[in-house]
Scaffold this motif. Structure first.
Motif, PDB file in Angstrom:
ATOM      1  N   ASP A   1      -3.499 -40.718  90.759  1.00 46.70           N
ATOM      2  CA  ASP A   1      -2.131 -40.691  90.674  1.00 46.70           C
ATOM      3  C   ASP A   1      -1.401 -41.527  91.757  1.00 46.70           C
ATOM      4  O   ASP A   1      -2.035 -41.515  93.004  1.00 46.70           O
ATOM      5  CB  ASP A   1      -1.670 -39.123  91.289  1.00 46.70           C
TER       6      ASP A   1
ATOM      7  N   ALA B   1      -4.617 -32.805  95.408  1.00 46.87           N
ATOM      8  CA  ALA B   1      -3.344 -33.396  95.437  1.00 46.87           C
ATOM      9  C   ALA B   1      -2.468 -32.751  94.214  1.00 46.87           C
ATOM     10  O   ALA B   1      -1.494 -32.671  94.240  1.00 46.87           O
ATOM     11  CB  ALA B   1      -3.617 -34.850  94.696  1.00 46.87           C
TER      12      ALA B   1
ATOM     13  N   PRO C   1       0.549 -30.458  96.669  1.00 42.18           N
ATOM     14  CA  PRO C   1       1.258 -31.544  96.857  1.00 42.18           C
ATOM     15  C   PRO C   1       1.662 -32.190  98.265  1.00 42.18           C
ATOM     16  O   PRO C   1       1.818 -31.369  99.228  1.00 42.18           O
ATOM     17  CB  PRO C   1       2.509 -31.214  96.048  1.00 42.18           C
ATOM     18  N   ARG C   2       1.614 -33.537  98.644  1.00 40.64           N
ATOM     19  CA  ARG C   2       2.062 -33.901  99.789  1.00 40.64           C
ATOM     20  C   ARG C   2       0.762 -33.823 100.899  1.00 40.64           C
ATOM     21  O   ARG C   2       0.966 -34.089 101.960  1.00 40.64           O
ATOM     22  CB  ARG C   2       3.267 -33.551 100.546  1.00 40.64           C
ATOM     23  N   SER C   3      -0.462 -33.383 100.485  1.00 42.57           N
ATOM     24  CA  SER C   3      -1.647 -33.426 101.064  1.00 42.57           C
ATOM     25  C   SER C   3      -1.932 -34.818 101.570  1.00 42.57           C
ATOM     26  O   SER C   3      -1.608 -35.688 100.858  1.00 42.57           O
ATOM     27  CB  SER C   3      -2.583 -32.496 100.345  1.00 42.57           C
ATOM     28  N   THR C   4      -2.667 -35.019 102.795  1.00 42.46           N
ATOM     29  CA  THR C   4      -2.912 -36.430 103.180  1.00 42.46           C
ATOM     30  C   THR C   4      -4.442 -36.152 103.176  1.00 42.46           C
ATOM     31  O   THR C   4      -5.168 -35.560 103.776  1.00 42.46           O
ATOM     32  CB  THR C   4      -2.480 -36.894 104.302  1.00 42.46           C
ATOM     33  N   GLN C   5      -5.073 -37.128 102.241  1.00 39.77           N
ATOM     34  CA  GLN C   5      -6.802 -37.078 102.061  1.00 39.77           C
ATOM     35  C   GLN C   5      -7.354 -38.559 102.474  1.00 39.77           C
ATOM     36  O   GLN C   5      -6.845 -39.437 102.081  1.00 39.77           O
ATOM     37  CB  GLN C   5      -6.880 -36.677 100.852  1.00 39.77           C
TER      38      GLN C   5
ATOM     39  N   ARG D   1      -8.592 -35.040  93.509  1.00 36.27           N
ATOM     40  CA  ARG D   1      -7.386 -34.932  92.744  1.00 36.27           C
ATOM     41  C   ARG D   1      -6.949 -33.454  92.555  1.00 36.27           C
ATOM     42  O   ARG D   1      -5.848 -32.935  92.398  1.00 36.27           O
ATOM     43  CB  ARG D   1      -8.069 -35.396  91.092  1.00 36.27           C
TER      44      ARG D   1
ATOM     45  N   ALA E   1      -0.358 -39.847  95.095  1.00 35.22           N
ATOM     46  CA  ALA E   1      -1.181 -39.166  95.976  1.00 35.22           C
ATOM     47  C   ALA E   1      -1.426 -39.779  97.329  1.00 35.22           C
ATOM     48  O   ALA E   1      -1.851 -40.905  97.152  1.00 35.22           O
ATOM     49  CB  ALA E   1      -2.665 -38.886  95.396  1.00 35.22           C
ATOM     50  N   ARG E   2      -1.435 -39.261  98.453  1.00 31.98           N
ATOM     51  CA  ARG E   2      -1.613 -39.768  99.524  1.00 31.98           C
ATOM     52  C   ARG E   2      -3.053 -39.492  99.908  1.00 31.98           C
ATOM     53  O   ARG E   2      -3.696 -38.877 100.493  1.00 31.98           O
ATOM     54  CB  ARG E   2      -0.708 -39.106 100.812  1.00 31.98           C
ATOM     55  N   MET E   3      -4.023 -40.787  99.330  1.00 31.72           N
ATOM     56  CA  MET E   3      -5.383 -40.676  99.240  1.00 31.72           C
ATOM     57  C   MET E   3      -5.828 -42.022  99.882  1.00 31.72           C
ATOM     58  O   MET E   3      -5.371 -43.277  99.441  1.00 31.72           O
ATOM     59  CB  MET E   3      -5.746 -40.359  98.089  1.00 31.72           C
TER      60      MET E   3
END
Length: 289
Positions: free
Chosen positions: A125, A97, A101-105, A94, A128-130
């Motif tokens: 969220d 993220a 922002p826009r991180s990929t996890q 979190r 979030a790219r998770m």
């Protein structure tokens, strides 16, 4: 998944959620003073602290130190590819993220029942790219594409102990495979006197990475008490000066060791291999009182 129950904490208070998960009895305890702030405990051991309204606020000492590593792993605000071994309540995912922002996890959390509990009670969220994988940390790490990650964070505990297969040179070979050249590895380690586990983990990381730093409470480093230490490793120079400044300004100031002092700290401990790996020591009961 075990049946959940709510526990009333005072008149008008938000209810705690208590539920049996794969790894033990999970408790989500609401903060008495701040709305939408929760602490996750597993069998009484604090695992995560989450502020749903301000995920960039890290409360636990070791998570603040890992937050510093995240902040310094790339220019401020730049999206990263991050792998989290151990999910808990996804506090650090979190944080990434929120601050990048826009991180990929990718999050690897073996306890599928815990993942369902956290997703239900402390929603992530949706933007979030998770991706969350419910599998063993080492097996999940093996599925990360080669050179994909800018950052790998290991924070894996089972019964308050790090499993042995996540402490070896072979495990770090998998970490290196997943990292891009020059990527950063950070691990939350827990140990107490005589610090044999911590010394062995530093020696193990030194066998696989060119640059190391360790952040911990001075009393832990002196072997005066059981506690957490954050190990940071890379093949490129680490931002030791800024990490030192940030750790020193924390509510519970930490000390950073690196270079010769860190090598000397190992006391000649050998690297740990799969054949000799054991789980980290169990914390004394007094730690959680």
């Amino acid at each position: 998944m075990g049946k959940s129950r709510s526990v009333r904490r005072g008149r008008g208070a938000v209810e705690a959620v208590v539920e049996q998960v794969d790894g033990g009895l999970a408790e989500l305890i609401p903060d008495r003073e701040r709305a939408r702030v929760w602490t996750l405990l597993i069998d009484g051991a604090p695992q995560s602290h989450v502020d749903l309204d301000d995920p960039a606020r890290l409360s636990f000492e070791y998570q603040r130190r890992l937050g510093h590593v995240i902040d310094l792993a790339a220019p401020a605000g730049k999206p990263v590819h991050a792998v989290h071994l151990g999910g808990g309540a996804f506090t650090l995912a979190r944080y990434v993220a929120a601050t990048r922002p826009r991180s990929t996890q990718q999050v690897v959390e073996r306890d599928a029942a815990l993942v369902q509990l956290v997703r239900r009670e402390l929603p992530l969220d949706p933007n979030a790219r998770m991706r969350v994988r419910s599998t063993d940390a080492r097996e999940g790490l093996a599925k990360v594409p080669e050179g994909w990650a800018d950052l790998v964070i290991a924070d894996v505990f089972s019964g308050a102990r790090t499993p042995g297969h996540l402490t070896s040179t072979e495990f770090l070979d998998e970490v290196r495979r997943a990292l891009r050249p020059g990527g950063v590895y950070a691990a939350n380690l827990a140990d107490g006197p005589p610090l044999a586990h911590l010394r062995g983990q530093i020696a193990t990381a030194a066998a696989r990475f060119a640059q190391l730093a360790l952040v911990a409470d001075p009393a832990v480093l002196r072997g005066k008490r059981f506690g957490n230490a954050v190990l940071v490793a890379s093949d490129l120079p680490l931002p030791v000066a800024e990490l030192t400044r940030r750790a020193a300004s924390d509510p519970h100031p930490g000390r950073v060791e690196h270079g010769r002092a860190l090598t000397d700290f190992t006391g000649g401990a050998p690297p740990v291999t799969d054949a000799a790996a054991v789980a980290s020591p169990a914390p004394p009961a007094s730690v959680f009182r």
